[in-house]
Design an enzyme around this catalytic site. Sequence first.
Site, PDB file in Angstrom:
ATOM      1  N   CYS A   6      37.953  38.179  43.256  1.00  0.00           N
ATOM      2  CA  CYS A   6      39.276  38.797  43.052  1.00  0.00           C
ATOM      3  C   CYS A   6      39.832  39.309  44.377  1.00  0.00           C
ATOM      4  CB  CYS A   6      39.165  39.942  42.042  1.00  0.00           C
ATOM      5  SG  CYS A   6      40.674  40.908  41.924  1.00  0.00           S
ATOM      6  N   CYS A   9      40.297  43.140  44.449  1.00  0.00           N
ATOM      7  CA  CYS A   9      39.022  43.847  44.634  1.00  0.00           C
ATOM      8  C   CYS A   9      38.608  43.799  46.104  1.00  0.00           C
ATOM      9  CB  CYS A   9      37.929  43.236  43.761  1.00  0.00           C
ATOM     10  SG  CYS A   9      38.005  43.740  42.023  1.00  0.00           S
ATOM     11  N   ASN A  89      53.511  42.286  35.322  1.00  0.00           N
ATOM     12  CA  ASN A  89      53.492  40.963  34.704  1.00  0.00           C
ATOM     13  C   ASN A  89      52.162  40.806  33.976  1.00  0.00           C
ATOM     14  OD1 ASN A  89      55.995  40.271  35.896  1.00  0.00           O
ATOM     15  ND2 ASN A  89      54.951  39.685  37.793  1.00  0.00           N
ATOM     16  N   HIS A 100      44.195  40.977  38.535  1.00  0.00           N
ATOM     17  CA  HIS A 100      43.738  42.356  38.725  1.00  0.00           C
ATOM     18  C   HIS A 100      45.016  43.168  38.537  1.00  0.00           C
ATOM     19  CE1 HIS A 100      41.235  45.468  41.184  1.00  0.00           C
ATOM     20  NE2 HIS A 100      42.372  46.076  40.831  1.00  0.00           N
ATOM     21  N   HIS A 102      48.278  45.119  38.425  1.00  0.00           N
ATOM     22  CA  HIS A 102      49.066  45.684  39.522  1.00  0.00           C
ATOM     23  C   HIS A 102      50.472  45.988  39.047  1.00  0.00           C
ATOM     24  CE1 HIS A 102      49.193  41.282  39.677  1.00  0.00           C
ATOM     25  NE2 HIS A 102      50.454  41.394  40.058  1.00  0.00           N
ATOM     26  N   HIS A 104      54.210  46.293  40.246  1.00  0.00           N
ATOM     27  CA  HIS A 104      55.169  45.973  41.314  1.00  0.00           C
ATOM     28  C   HIS A 104      56.223  47.080  41.365  1.00  0.00           C
ATOM     29  CE1 HIS A 104      54.356  41.552  41.909  1.00  0.00           C
ATOM     30  NE2 HIS A 104      53.894  41.647  40.676  1.00  0.00           N
TER      31      HIS A 104
HETATM   32  P1  AMP Z   1      51.856  38.659  40.114  1.00  0.00           P
HETATM   33  O1  AMP Z   1      52.701  37.416  40.122  1.00  0.00           O
HETATM   34  O2  AMP Z   1      52.432  39.746  39.245  1.00  0.00           O
HETATM   35  O3  AMP Z   1      50.402  38.366  39.807  1.00  0.00           O
HETATM   36  O4  AMP Z   1      51.965  39.239  41.566  1.00  0.00           O
HETATM   37  C1  AMP Z   1      51.003  39.071  42.559  1.00  0.00           C
HETATM   38  C2  AMP Z   1      51.597  39.649  43.821  1.00  0.00           C
HETATM   39  O5  AMP Z   1      50.570  39.861  44.751  1.00  0.00           O
HETATM   40  C3  AMP Z   1      52.642  38.739  44.482  1.00  0.00           C
HETATM   41  O6  AMP Z   1      53.872  39.438  44.609  1.00  0.00           O
HETATM   42  C4  AMP Z   1      52.017  38.441  45.844  1.00  0.00           C
HETATM   43  O7  AMP Z   1      52.959  38.350  46.886  1.00  0.00           O
HETATM   44  C5  AMP Z   1      51.077  39.610  46.038  1.00  0.00           C
HETATM   45  N1  AMP Z   1      49.931  39.357  46.908  1.00  0.00           N
HETATM   46  C6  AMP Z   1      49.066  38.327  46.843  1.00  0.00           C
HETATM   47  N2  AMP Z   1      48.130  38.440  47.796  1.00  0.00           N
HETATM   48  C7  AMP Z   1      48.400  39.581  48.466  1.00  0.00           C
HETATM   49  C8  AMP Z   1      47.804  40.244  49.575  1.00  0.00           C
HETATM   50  N3  AMP Z   1      46.713  39.761  50.196  1.00  0.00           N
HETATM   51  N4  AMP Z   1      48.354  41.398  50.022  1.00  0.00           N
HETATM   52  C9  AMP Z   1      49.466  41.887  49.420  1.00  0.00           C
HETATM   53  N5  AMP Z   1      50.073  41.312  48.366  1.00  0.00           N
HETATM   54  C10 AMP Z   1      49.553  40.166  47.905  1.00  0.00           C
HETATM   55 ZN    ZN Z   2      39.805  42.819  40.951  1.00  0.00          ZN
END
Ligand code: AMP
Ligand code: ZN
Length: 115
Positions: A6, A9, A89, A100, A102, A104
């Site tokens: 992940c 993580c 989402n 994981h 999150h 936004h």
């Molecule tokens: P989701 O589509 O809701 O799963 O959003 C995942 C988000 O994580 C996207 O907006 C990506 O730009 C962001 N993301 C993916 N990898 C990273 C990373 N290494 N650092 C910061 N944001 C990330």
């Molecule tokens: Zn995780």
Amino acid sequence: MMSDDCIFCKIVNGQIPCAKLYEDDNVLAFEDIHPIAPTHFLVIPKEHIPTLDDVEEHHTKTLGQMAYVASQIAKQKGVGATGYRQIVNCRESAGQVVFHLHLHVIGGRKMESMG
Ligand code: AMP
Ligand code: ZN
């Protein structure tokens, strides 16, 4: 419990760097790597919870904390007064890519009404 494959993580345990905005025992906030607005950061639980549907009752305090941290950072960034979105989402159809949990936080530009 951390998940080995992940990406979030790995950010929590420092294996992958992030532009950190806030950290405490339960949550971490950092800038989204592909921002879709002038303000776009993420707030995550340190615990590996795959989706919003995997939240259990003992996680509810952490979820409240995530929303609170998100609003505090939004204020610091100056979008608190003009307005912003907090979005989770949940699963593929909603566009979840990272499994994981999150939150936004998106602001700094005008967004269309969802109605
Ligand atoms: P989701 O589509 O809701 O799963 O959003 C995942 C988000 O994580 C996207 O907006 C990506 O730009 C962001 N993301 C993916 N990898 C990273 C990373 N290494 N650092 C910061 N944001 C990330
Ligand atoms: Zn995780």
